[in-house]
Design a protein around this motif. Sequence first.
Motif, short mmCIF file in Angstrom:
data_model
loop_
_atom_site.label_atom_id
_atom_site.label_comp_id
_atom_site.label_asym_id
_atom_site.label_seq_id
_atom_site.Cartn_x
_atom_site.Cartn_y
_atom_site.Cartn_z
N ALA A 303 30.65 23.68 43.06
CA ALA A 303 31.59 23.55 41.95
C ALA A 303 31.78 24.93 41.31
O ALA A 303 30.81 25.57 40.88
N LEU A 304 33.02 25.37 41.26
CA LEU A 304 33.33 26.66 40.65
C LEU A 304 33.60 26.49 39.15
O LEU A 304 34.24 25.53 38.74
N HIS A 305 33.09 27.42 38.39
CA HIS A 305 33.34 27.45 36.95
C HIS A 305 34.17 28.70 36.66
O HIS A 305 33.65 29.72 36.20
N LYS A 306 35.45 28.61 36.98
CA LYS A 306 36.31 29.78 36.85
C LYS A 306 36.67 30.03 35.39
O LYS A 306 37.02 29.11 34.65
N ILE A 307 36.59 31.29 35.01
CA ILE A 307 36.99 31.72 33.67
C ILE A 307 37.67 33.08 33.80
O ILE A 307 37.58 33.74 34.83
N GLY A 308 38.36 33.47 32.76
CA GLY A 308 38.95 34.80 32.75
C GLY A 308 37.87 35.86 32.54
O GLY A 308 37.07 35.77 31.59
N LEU A 309 37.79 36.82 33.43
CA LEU A 309 36.74 37.85 33.37
C LEU A 309 37.36 39.22 33.20
O LEU A 309 38.41 39.53 33.79
N ASP A 310 36.69 40.04 32.41
CA ASP A 310 37.02 41.46 32.31
C ASP A 310 36.40 42.14 33.52
O ASP A 310 35.18 42.32 33.60
N ALA A 311 37.26 42.47 34.50
CA ALA A 311 36.75 42.97 35.77
C ALA A 311 35.88 44.22 35.57
O ALA A 311 34.80 44.36 36.17
N ARG A 312 36.30 45.15 34.75
CA ARG A 312 35.55 46.39 34.57
C ARG A 312 34.18 46.12 33.96
O ARG A 312 33.16 46.69 34.40
N CYS A 335 33.34 53.69 38.44
CA CYS A 335 34.23 52.54 38.24
C CYS A 335 35.52 53.02 37.60
O CYS A 335 35.49 53.75 36.61
N GLN A 336 36.66 52.61 38.18
CA GLN A 336 37.96 53.05 37.68
C GLN A 336 38.89 51.86 37.52
O GLN A 336 38.83 50.90 38.28
N GLY A 337 39.77 51.95 36.55
CA GLY A 337 40.80 50.94 36.37
C GLY A 337 40.38 49.83 35.43
O GLY A 337 39.22 49.72 35.02
N GLU A 338 41.39 49.00 35.09
CA GLU A 338 41.18 47.87 34.20
C GLU A 338 41.87 46.65 34.82
O GLU A 338 42.83 46.78 35.58
N GLY A 339 41.39 45.48 34.46
CA GLY A 339 42.04 44.28 34.95
C GLY A 339 41.28 43.03 34.56
O GLY A 339 40.08 43.09 34.25
N GLU A 340 41.99 41.92 34.59
CA GLU A 340 41.37 40.63 34.28
C GLU A 340 41.59 39.70 35.47
O GLU A 340 42.70 39.58 35.98
N LEU A 341 40.51 39.11 35.91
CA LEU A 341 40.62 38.21 37.05
C LEU A 341 40.07 36.84 36.66
O LEU A 341 39.33 36.69 35.69
N TYR A 342 40.43 35.86 37.47
CA TYR A 342 40.05 34.46 37.22
C TYR A 342 39.08 34.05 38.31
O TYR A 342 39.45 33.87 39.47
N ALA A 343 37.77 33.93 37.95
CA ALA A 343 36.76 33.68 38.96
C ALA A 343 35.51 33.10 38.31
O ALA A 343 35.36 33.07 37.09
N ASP A 344 34.61 32.64 39.18
CA ASP A 344 33.29 32.21 38.74
C ASP A 344 32.44 33.47 38.52
O ASP A 344 32.25 34.27 39.45
N ALA A 345 31.92 33.65 37.31
CA ALA A 345 31.23 34.89 36.95
C ALA A 345 30.01 35.13 37.84
O ALA A 345 29.81 36.25 38.32
N GLU A 428 36.56 32.79 49.97
CA GLU A 428 37.30 31.61 50.42
C GLU A 428 37.23 30.50 49.38
O GLU A 428 38.19 29.74 49.21
N LEU A 429 36.09 30.37 48.69
CA LEU A 429 36.00 29.39 47.62
C LEU A 429 37.00 29.69 46.51
O LEU A 429 37.53 28.78 45.86
N HIS A 430 37.28 30.98 46.28
CA HIS A 430 38.24 31.39 45.26
C HIS A 430 39.66 31.48 45.81
O HIS A 430 40.57 31.94 45.11
N ARG A 431 39.85 31.05 47.08
CA ARG A 431 41.16 31.12 47.75
C ARG A 431 41.67 32.57 47.83
O ARG A 431 42.88 32.80 47.86
N GLY A 432 40.74 33.49 47.84
CA GLY A 432 41.08 34.90 48.00
C GLY A 432 40.76 35.36 49.40
O GLY A 432 40.62 34.56 50.33
N ARG A 433 40.60 36.66 49.56
CA ARG A 433 40.30 37.19 50.89
C ARG A 433 39.55 38.51 50.75
O ARG A 433 39.59 39.17 49.71
N ILE A 434 38.88 38.88 51.83
CA ILE A 434 38.17 40.15 51.91
C ILE A 434 38.62 40.87 53.16
O ILE A 434 38.77 40.27 54.23
#
Length: 456
Positions: A303-312, A335-345, A428-434
């Motif tokens: 079970a994924l507990h996805k939340i908005g994360l501060d990637a940096r 570490c460079q850049g900024e962004g917000e992603l939706y994932a299980d922390a 794959e659980l996050h429907r993303g890719r590597i």
Amino acid sequence: MTARLTGLFSLAALLIFLGIGFYLYRSLTETFAQDNRQFLLKEIQLLQNVLAEQPLNLERLADEQREGLDLPTGEYYSRILDEQGHNLSETPGMTALAAMLQFPRHSGSQPGNETIQALPDGRYFMLMTAISNAKPKHTVQIGLDISHQAALLTEYRRNLAATLLIGLLFSGLSALAVARRGLKPLAIMARHMEGVTAAQLHEQLVSTDYPRELLDLAVAFNAMLRRLDQSFAQLQQFSADLAHELRTPVNNLTGECEVILGQPRSVGEYRNILESNLEEYRRLAQIIETLLFLARADNTEIALHKIGLDARAEIEAVCSYLDALAEEKRICLLCQGEGELYADAQLFKRALSNLLVNAIQHTPVNGEIRISIQTTDDGGVDIRLQDNGCGIAAEHLPKLFDRFYRVNSARSGEGCGLGLAIVKSIMELHRGRITITSELGEGTLVTLHFVPDRRN
């Protein structure tokens, strides 16, 4: 299948035969009725012409009526009634018939609708009534014997039924032969499928041996066999790698226990052995925990507990945790850049941690590992991890995500070969890719793509 197709073909043939037979029978019936109707109308017109003559010629009228008895088939009888309903003239034999016939009522000058009546003796008559135009008014009643046509239609129905049965039998046999011949390639294909075992997955169907209608099925079946063959090969390799990974710590534990039990030992020696065994137990527990995680991920039971994360912020937290490991080789983590992603922390940190540990292990002393955050055109986020290590040969790249796979199998102390498999399962659980790109001597670039938040 053969019986079902034969039944359907036979049913279709039956419906076609019934339709054709009904059409032909109705056409013949309508033709007879139309011819008879025209004949009666013509005779009524002749009688009305005679009645219109002044003075009325009863002898000519009787001659006209007697002509209906001179026909070889289809005799007709007529009767002329005056305004009071008295019989003025009739065909010989009409008196006996009139007692059995019921002529249709009519009040106009034109002939009325005809009726068909069956007599007790088996004869059939078409009856019609008309009233003359001239005065005094006369009623013309005429009946046409259509028994020969009724007999012909009865015989036609019998022949039609016999033809229908013979045609149905022939179509059934033809359908059976066609169905068996048409389904023969399918039966051959089924026998081939029944003979396929795990050891014969390479024996594929020869698509050119089958008709065009089954070509797509043969191609799809061959593709399924290739996928199964690949999956079985991966499973066999996984089983062999798992046995190898578990055998090493078990052999270590067994050997140390045999040595320690070979002769009396001091308390310190026993303590050292137990500490060594504890390390092997922890390694076994880690392998088992990792395999359990991968199994649950394959069956989407996590079970994924996805939340908005501060990637940096999340990346810097993982870098801080691995700072000590990087400092041992004087490797700089950037570490460079900024962004917000939706994932299980937790899973995000685990995936990033596995990638960083691999990068630190394969980056030389005084090297550099750069982590960048980029927002993609589709609204997602890419986490790019670039090192300047030794790089990976092209032949190893397709196998990096296989479980227990190591680029250098001799360096078995650097983990159990499940790190990248875990990262792939998390993505794959996050429907993303590597994706991984690498060149020998140039370093390696790993990209994690997280899809955008679709909750809104």
